[in-house]
Scaffold this active site. Structure first.
Site, PDB file in Angstrom:
ATOM      1  N   THR A  45       0.810  -1.324   0.028  1.00  0.00           N
ATOM      2  CA  THR A  45      -0.003   0.051  -0.175  1.00  0.00           C
ATOM      3  C   THR A  45       0.902   1.229  -0.060  1.00  0.00           C
ATOM      4  OG1 THR A  45      -1.943  -1.058   1.170  1.00  0.00           O
ATOM      5  CG2 THR A  45      -1.936   1.283   1.246  1.00  0.00           C
ATOM      6  N   TYR A  59      -7.525   1.464  -4.682  1.00  0.00           N
ATOM      7  CA  TYR A  59      -6.320   1.761  -5.153  1.00  0.00           C
ATOM      8  C   TYR A  59      -5.517   0.572  -5.769  1.00  0.00           C
ATOM      9  CZ  TYR A  59      -4.508   0.301  -0.695  1.00  0.00           C
ATOM     10  OH  TYR A  59      -4.373  -0.574   0.444  1.00  0.00           O
ATOM     11  N   SER A  93       1.872  -7.709  -0.371  1.00  0.00           N
ATOM     12  CA  SER A  93       2.782  -8.654   0.522  1.00  0.00           C
ATOM     13  C   SER A  93       2.331  -9.726   0.471  1.00  0.00           C
ATOM     14  CB  SER A  93       2.496  -8.048   1.971  1.00  0.00           C
ATOM     15  OG  SER A  93       1.184  -8.154   2.372  1.00  0.00           O
ATOM     16  N   ASP A 125      -0.575  -6.540   5.035  1.00  0.00           N
ATOM     17  CA  ASP A 125      -1.374  -7.794   5.404  1.00  0.00           C
ATOM     18  C   ASP A 125      -0.528  -8.716   5.646  1.00  0.00           C
ATOM     19  OD1 ASP A 125      -3.566  -6.391   4.201  1.00  0.00           O
ATOM     20  OD2 ASP A 125      -3.662  -7.413   2.512  1.00  0.00           O
ATOM     21  N   LYS A 197      -1.446  -7.417  13.373  1.00  0.00           N
ATOM     22  CA  LYS A 197      -2.062  -6.717  12.526  1.00  0.00           C
ATOM     23  C   LYS A 197      -3.451  -6.992  13.159  1.00  0.00           C
ATOM     24  CE  LYS A 197      -3.800  -4.738   8.139  1.00  0.00           C
ATOM     25  NZ  LYS A 197      -3.625  -4.856   6.681  1.00  0.00           N
TER      26      LYS A 197
END
Length: 373
Positions: A45, A59, A93, A125, A197
């Protein structure tokens, strides 16, 4: 009038002489040596491009070269480090294979031979898996910092530039020498082994649970509040893990899968993994590693085929302790299922001896400080 002119001429001469002396002193002054930091881009990202400045989630990731991202931080970044860039890849990723992970380790070690620290940009991710893999495989004890972004580079309020700048600043400080790999996002420094995460969209998604962060970056201040246990071995050969991927051929990388338990879970997934040739399986169990009776039966059958299991909890916190029963099921302590998979995969790449794998899980895997009392 002539007196005034003489005094003015004298003053001008003094000023010129002083300026000349200052210039000569500046020329003779040794330049400040800035730390050398290699920034290795893998995409994600942070290098994403949006169609509009408010497409926060819509995106295309992995579009901007890492050299351009670093270039956008100039001239400020040049004040803190001598930065070079390496474009390892430029994709999400989750698109990287374990074989490519191996190549990334080699690229990081190569960069650290001529640099003081390395920053690796990745997608968020699977950033925690990137980080733990590098933590277990990079041979250099120089700082390795991973960073990325939750919003693409091209939107209003993107976190990318600040995260990248702070990661370079943290790397240049060299305060995480012997820490292994760490993640720097949202001004927080997290250890690779504990960080997870925890939110799909929020920028404060990464945390380390009960262990807490290692520290923070507050503008030009890098504050370290705790350290990973491996710093105890700093400067010793034992600081390095046994997992030297330069000695592990790509074709020798084993196949390790994850099976998730839930109410009434069947054993089909475990059986399918074993039948497909999996060398190891991680179970994400309920509570302290519990799995359904059907999964348990399938696991028992799979161990007879030589499959090695690591037992973890799906709860996100707490530990599954190893019972050292001598069987082919190893407790993975508080490693998440995805990180236990990384450790089991690397262990199986070195040996199929369960006793040795158990030792690595109960030492490297737990990363507890050793008592010296």
């Amino acid at each position: 009038m002539r007196g005034i002119l003489r005094r003015t001429a004298l003053l001008t001469a003094v000023v010129a002489l002083t300026a000349g002396t200052a210039t000569a002193a500046e020329q003779n002054k040794s330049p400040v040596k800035r730390p050398k930091v290699a920034v290795i881009g893998t995409g994600g990202t942070i290098s994403g491009v949006s169609q509009s400045r408010v497409d926060f989630q819509d995106y295309q990731s992995g579009k901007i070269p890492i050299s351009e991202l670093v270039g956008d931080l100039e001239p400020e970044v040049n004040e803190i480090a001598d930065v070079s860039t390496v474009q390892f890849g430029n994709k999400g990723s989750g698109s990287y294979s374990i074989a490519e992970f191996r190549e990334l380790t080699l690229a990081v070690d190569k960069a650290l031979r001529t640099n003081d620290a390395a920053v690796v940009t990745t997608g968020t991710d699977t950033m925690e898996e990137f980080a733990y893999w590098l933590d277990l495989t990079v041979r250099s004890d120089k700082p390795v910092i991973l960073t990325g972004a939750m919003r693409p580079w091209t939107v209003i309020g993107t976190d990318g530039p600040a995260n990248l700048y702070n990661a370079i600043q943290l790397a240049a400080s060299r305060k995480t020498t012997c820490f292994g790999s760490v993640i720097m996002l949202n001004d927080e420094i997290q250890a690779a082994r504990e960080v997870r995460k925890t939110d799909a969209l929020r920028m404060d998604t990464f945390n380390s649970g009960a262990s807490g962060s290692l520290g923070v970056v507050d503008q030009d201040r890098v504050r370290i509040n705790r350290a990973p246990a491996r710093v105890e071995k700093c400067g010793k050969a034992s600081w390095r893990t046994p997992f030297d991927v330069s000695r592990i051929a790509e074709k020798s990388l084993p196949k390790v899968e994850i099976a998730y338990s839930y109410q009434g879970a069947g054993g089909e997934a475990v059986k399918a993994f074993a039948d497909a040739g999996a060398d190891g399986v991680v179970t994400a169990g309920t509570g302290a590693g519990g799995i359904s009776s059907s999964m348990s039966a399938a696991r028992a059958d799979a161990t007879k085929q030589g499959v090695v299991f690591a037992s973890t909890t799906r709860t996100g916190n707490g530990a599954v302790y190893d019972e050292e029963s001598g069987g082919a099921v190893v407790g993975a302590a508080d490693l998440s299922p995805q990180k236990a998979r990384i450790l089991l995969l690397l262990s199986l790449a070195k040996t199929d001896e369960v006793a040795q794998i158990r030792t690595w899980f109960t030492t490297l895997g737990t990363a507890e400080f050793q008592s010296h009392g």
